[in-house]
Design an enzyme around this catalytic site. Structure first.
Site, PDB file in Angstrom:
ATOM      1  N   LYS A  12      46.326  86.487 108.059  1.00 45.69           N
ATOM      2  CA  LYS A  12      45.348  86.482 109.147  1.00 45.69           C
ATOM      3  C   LYS A  12      45.973  87.084 110.391  1.00 45.69           C
ATOM      4  O   LYS A  12      47.198  87.147 110.551  1.00 45.69           O
ATOM      5  CB  LYS A  12      44.847  85.060 109.433  1.00 45.69           C
ATOM      6  CG  LYS A  12      45.928  84.060 109.851  1.00 45.69           C
ATOM      7  CD  LYS A  12      46.226  84.030 111.330  1.00 45.69           C
ATOM      8  CE  LYS A  12      47.295  82.992 111.678  1.00 45.69           C
ATOM      9  NZ  LYS A  12      47.811  83.160 113.061  1.00 45.69           N
ATOM     10  N   PRO A  94      54.768  89.273 105.507  1.00 45.62           N
ATOM     11  CA  PRO A  94      56.058  89.054 106.173  1.00 45.62           C
ATOM     12  C   PRO A  94      56.221  87.601 106.619  1.00 45.62           C
ATOM     13  O   PRO A  94      55.274  86.962 107.072  1.00 45.62           O
ATOM     14  CB  PRO A  94      56.003  90.004 107.379  1.00 45.62           C
ATOM     15  CG  PRO A  94      55.040  91.074 106.970  1.00 45.62           C
ATOM     16  CD  PRO A  94      54.014  90.395 106.112  1.00 45.62           C
ATOM     17  N   VAL A  95      57.438  87.092 106.461  1.00 47.45           N
ATOM     18  CA  VAL A  95      57.735  85.703 106.807  1.00 47.45           C
ATOM     19  C   VAL A  95      57.948  85.575 108.315  1.00 47.45           C
ATOM     20  O   VAL A  95      58.555  86.446 108.949  1.00 47.45           O
ATOM     21  CB  VAL A  95      58.990  85.220 106.038  1.00 47.45           C
ATOM     22  CG1 VAL A  95      59.404  83.832 106.476  1.00 47.45           C
ATOM     23  CG2 VAL A  95      58.729  85.256 104.541  1.00 47.45           C
ATOM     24  N   ALA A  96      57.448  84.491 108.897  1.00 47.46           N
ATOM     25  CA  ALA A  96      57.627  84.186 110.323  1.00 47.46           C
ATOM     26  C   ALA A  96      57.177  85.347 111.209  1.00 47.46           C
ATOM     27  O   ALA A  96      57.859  85.737 112.150  1.00 47.46           O
ATOM     28  CB  ALA A  96      59.082  83.813 110.611  1.00 47.46           C
ATOM     29  N   GLY A  98      53.731  85.363 112.280  1.00 48.18           N
ATOM     30  CA  GLY A  98      52.486  84.937 112.900  1.00 48.18           C
ATOM     31  C   GLY A  98      51.249  85.295 112.099  1.00 48.18           C
ATOM     32  O   GLY A  98      50.136  85.260 112.625  1.00 48.18           O
ATOM     33  N   LEU A  99      51.428  85.631 110.826  1.00 46.98           N
ATOM     34  CA  LEU A  99      50.321  86.078 109.985  1.00 46.98           C
ATOM     35  C   LEU A  99      49.784  84.983 109.076  1.00 46.98           C
ATOM     36  O   LEU A  99      48.879  85.218 108.269  1.00 46.98           O
ATOM     37  CB  LEU A  99      50.750  87.290 109.150  1.00 46.98           C
ATOM     38  CG  LEU A  99      51.171  88.519 109.971  1.00 46.98           C
ATOM     39  CD1 LEU A  99      51.749  89.593 109.056  1.00 46.98           C
ATOM     40  CD2 LEU A  99      49.987  89.062 110.760  1.00 46.98           C
ATOM     41  N   GLY A 101      51.157  83.297 106.522  1.00 48.33           N
ATOM     42  CA  GLY A 101      51.449  83.360 105.090  1.00 48.33           C
ATOM     43  C   GLY A 101      51.667  81.999 104.445  1.00 48.33           C
ATOM     44  O   GLY A 101      51.092  81.702 103.399  1.00 48.33           O
ATOM     45  N   GLY A 102      52.479  81.153 105.066  1.00 48.82           N
ATOM     46  CA  GLY A 102      52.736  79.832 104.501  1.00 48.82           C
ATOM     47  C   GLY A 102      51.491  78.976 104.469  1.00 48.82           C
ATOM     48  O   GLY A 102      51.222  78.273 103.485  1.00 48.82           O
ATOM     49  N   ASP A 136      46.806  75.806 110.833  1.00 48.62           N
ATOM     50  CA  ASP A 136      46.136  77.021 110.357  1.00 48.62           C
ATOM     51  C   ASP A 136      45.548  76.869 108.956  1.00 48.62           C
ATOM     52  O   ASP A 136      44.724  77.694 108.539  1.00 48.62           O
ATOM     53  CB  ASP A 136      47.114  78.199 110.334  1.00 48.62           C
ATOM     54  CG  ASP A 136      47.396  78.769 111.712  1.00 48.62           C
ATOM     55  OD1 ASP A 136      46.699  78.376 112.667  1.00 48.62           O
ATOM     56  OD2 ASP A 136      48.310  79.603 111.820  1.00 48.62           O
TER      57      ASP A 136
END
Length: 197
Positions: A12, A94-96, A98-99, A101-102, A136
């Site tokens: 996102k 991509p990790v960390a 702000g998208l 993913g986790g 989120d």
């Protein structure tokens, strides 16, 4: 009952973000527009007879109790004694960055485990579980592509979105956790609040 699912967990972006202040629970009140994009992790999720296994080759993604996928499955496991799950994560977000993913992976795991274990939890049930995992997560359980988020970001209202929406996504080679970003935020150093709507 299905034994295996392959699921896309979308990233996102926030089209505008206003931080309105720190909450007593440690989160911040925000106003934001969430938009799901086509970039996605791929999760191969298989029902097993016990235990929770996470496999991800990305060096910055833990495969133990720290992983939100693990925590999502563990949260539902008391509802399905004797059931387990194995998750292979093809990490593309991509990790960390702000998208989300986790959080998206966690929401996808909740949906998949609900199906694989035959739990028949409602959308509202899953939203409540998701909110316990992170602010989120409910957005990724929310139907549709876009939503207006208030409170921690988990108070959602629907927004319409054009069928075709193009953006250029650039992520620098620096990983910064969301908690770290919010921890450094100083409201007294910002201009007056802008209207996110």
């Amino acid at each position: 009952m299905m034994a295996r699912l392959t699921c896309h967990a979308p990233a996102k972006v926030n089209l505008g973000l206003t931080i309105e202040g720190r909450r007593d629970d440690g989160y911040h009140d925000i106003a934001t527009i969430f938009l799901k994009i086509t970039l996605a992790d791929i999760l191969h999720i298989e029902a097993t007879t016990g235990g929770i296994e996470i496999d991800c080759t990305h060096p910055e993604v833990p495969c133990d109790e720290r992983n939100l996928i693990y925590r999502a499955a563990a949260m539902l496991q008391p509802l399905a004694p004797g059931h387990g799950v194995r998750v292979q994560v093809d990490k593309r977000i991509p990790v960390a960055a702000g998208l989300g993913g986790g959080s998206s992976d966690a929401a996808t795991a909740l949906l998949a485990v609900n199906t694989l274990w035959g739990l028949r939890l409602t959308a509202d049930d899953l939203m409540r579980y998701g909110a316990q995992l992170g602010a989120d997560v409910p957005f990724f359980l929310y139907p549709g592509t876009a939503a207006y988020g208030r409170g921690r970001g988990d108070e959602l209202s629907p927004l319409s979105c054009p069928n075709s929406f193009f953006l250029v996504l650039v992520t620098p080679p620096v990983a910064v956790s969301t908690a770290q970003v919010y921890g450094q935020y100083r409201i007294e150093l910002t201009d007056s609040a802008k209207d996110t709507t």
